[in-house]
Design an enzyme around this catalytic site. Structure first.
Site, PDB file in Angstrom:
ATOM      1  N   TYR A  34       0.837  -1.199   0.000  1.00 55.62           N
ATOM      2  CA  TYR A  34       0.000   0.000   0.000  1.00 55.62           C
ATOM      3  C   TYR A  34       0.865   1.240   0.000  1.00 55.62           C
ATOM      4  O   TYR A  34       2.076   1.173   0.199  1.00 55.62           O
ATOM      5  CB  TYR A  34      -0.949   0.004   1.213  1.00 55.62           C
ATOM      6  N   GLU A  43      11.987   3.337  13.842  1.00 50.71           N
ATOM      7  CA  GLU A  43      11.051   4.347  13.328  1.00 50.71           C
ATOM      8  C   GLU A  43       9.827   4.352  14.231  1.00 50.71           C
ATOM      9  O   GLU A  43       9.891   3.842  15.357  1.00 50.71           O
ATOM     10  CB  GLU A  43      10.700   4.045  11.865  1.00 50.71           C
ATOM     11  N   LYS A  96       6.294  -1.693   2.189  1.00 48.80           N
ATOM     12  CA  LYS A  96       5.062  -1.206   2.828  1.00 48.80           C
ATOM     13  C   LYS A  96       3.942  -2.223   2.586  1.00 48.80           C
ATOM     14  O   LYS A  96       3.123  -2.046   1.683  1.00 48.80           O
ATOM     15  CB  LYS A  96       4.732   0.164   2.208  1.00 48.80           C
ATOM     16  N   LEU A 140      10.888   1.826   6.996  1.00 47.56           N
ATOM     17  CA  LEU A 140      10.333   2.176   5.692  1.00 47.56           C
ATOM     18  C   LEU A 140      11.091   3.418   5.192  1.00 47.56           C
ATOM     19  O   LEU A 140      11.208   4.391   5.945  1.00 47.56           O
ATOM     20  CB  LEU A 140       8.846   2.505   5.818  1.00 47.56           C
TER      21      LEU A 140
HETATM   22  N1  PLP Z   1       7.395   4.547   8.498  1.00 46.08           N
HETATM   23  C1  PLP Z   1       6.260   3.834   8.514  1.00 46.08           C
HETATM   24  C2  PLP Z   1       6.236   2.534   9.248  1.00 46.08           C
HETATM   25  C3  PLP Z   1       5.112   4.308   7.867  1.00 46.08           C
HETATM   26  O1  PLP Z   1       3.980   3.587   7.885  1.00 46.08           O
HETATM   27  C4  PLP Z   1       5.160   5.571   7.225  1.00 46.08           C
HETATM   28  C5  PLP Z   1       3.999   6.126   6.537  1.00 46.08           C
HETATM   29  O2  PLP Z   1       2.947   5.584   6.491  1.00 46.08           O
HETATM   30  C6  PLP Z   1       6.353   6.281   7.240  1.00 46.08           C
HETATM   31  C7  PLP Z   1       7.463   5.737   7.885  1.00 46.08           C
HETATM   32  C8  PLP Z   1       6.462   7.631   6.579  1.00 46.08           C
HETATM   33  O3  PLP Z   1       6.498   7.483   5.198  1.00 46.08           O
HETATM   34  P1  PLP Z   1       6.122   8.688   4.220  1.00 46.08           P
HETATM   35  O4  PLP Z   1       6.977   9.838   4.610  1.00 46.08           O
HETATM   36  O5  PLP Z   1       6.445   8.156   2.880  1.00 46.08           O
HETATM   37  O6  PLP Z   1       4.677   8.969   4.427  1.00 46.08           O
END
Ligand code: PLP
Length: 281
Positions: free
Chosen positions: A33, A175, A143, A199
């Site tokens: 996703y 994170e 993701k 991620l």
């Molecule tokens: N880390 C995780 C586990 C996430 O689910 C998300 C966003 O949903 C992020 C980091 C941040 O990612 P982005 O900056 O691409 O929204």
């Protein structure tokens, strides 16, 4: 429309759209996703999110039902149908449908999209966070729809009246439940490396590039919970939060020692979002 649900070509209100129980997302979370903010019907950094979902699909041998260009056009068309200035667009591609079997055949993926009004709020308001053990698997760079540890982590934050919960693995900060976390220390930006434990966030990448543009040294390395607590500032990044500072970790007051750099980075990220999605473009 007040919101929009889409499943393989069917469009309606989110509550009206259903998926068959044979969709592998339903019993295996077998899908990938992504999510993007949208303002004035301009999805922000859409190509980054589309590239990421296609890369993730490919890593898992999932076959998206559309090309990148088709998905991009579809999202741009669908957002126009939903009321509101700012919207949150969620989209996932599952591996496809079939009778439940762990093994898979090369079915075409199913595409699901949900769009709802959502504002980016309180960008400059610092948040409270708490910590939790990172019990996730070794594929956090992808993701996927398998989000049980993140769901529990987010609930842990809510139960503790915090906005986010920080994952700690073997003493190192990885994170948060749905955002990345970085620190400022002695004028440098330190962020966990983009390995299988985090991620690679689009906003994290944006933070790194605005830091470099402003001659702030960026160090991608593992850092400990003690370093987090001792940081000059803590920055939590995600598409829906942008870049937010942190005021407490597990109830301990943190940061507040480099507010100018924090504000500089926040401004760069937030104003780029505002300017890029300006209706007069
Ligand atoms: N880390 C995780 C586990 C996430 O689910 C998300 C966003 O949903 C992020 C980091 C941040 O990612 P982005 O900056 O691409 O929204």
């Amino acid at each position: 429309m007040k919101n929009l649900g889409y499943y393989n070509g069917n469009i309606g209100l989110i509550d009206e759209i259903s998926a068959p129980i044979t969709d592998r997302a339903f019993y295996f979370g077998d899908g990938v996703y992504d999510a993007v903010m949208c303002r004035n019907n301009i999805p922000y950094l859409l190509s980054h999110h589309i590239n990421r979902i296609y890369k993730n699909a490919s890593l898992l041998s999932i076959a998206p039902p559309n090309t990148k260009e088709e998905l991009s056009l579809l999202i741009k068309e669908l957002v126009k149908r939903v009321d509101g200035e700012e919207k949150f667009v969620y989209f996932h591609i599952s591996r496809g449908s079939g009778i439940r079997n762990h093994e898979f055949t090369n079915t075409k993926g199913n595409l699901c999209i949900m769009i709802k009004p959502q504002k980016i709020e309180n960008v400059y308001e610092k948040m409270d966070v708490c910590t939790t053990k990172d019990i996730r698997f070794q594929m956090c760079n992808i993701k996927t729809l398998n989000l049980i540890p993140s769901v529990l982590c987010a609930q842990h934050a809510k139960n503790n009246k915090c906005e986010e919960s920080v994952f700690v693995r073997d003493g190192y900060v990885t994170e948060c439940s749905h955002s990345n976390i970085s620190i400022l220390k002695n004028g440098k930006l330190i962020t966990a490396p983009a390995d299988c434990h985090i991620l690679p966030g689009v906003t994290r990448a944006n933070l790194i590039s605005v830091a470099q543009k402003n001659n702030i040294e960026v160090i991608e390395k593992r850092y400990t919970l003690a370093e987090l607590i001792d940081a000059d500032e803590i920055i939590v990044t995600s598409s829906s939060k942008m870049a937010k500072g942190v005021k407490t970790v597990d109830g301990k007051v943190v940061g507040g020692k480099d507010e100018n750099t924090l504000k500089l980075l926040q401004d760069e990220i937030y104003f780029d979002y505002i300017n890029t999605t300006n209706i007069h473009l």
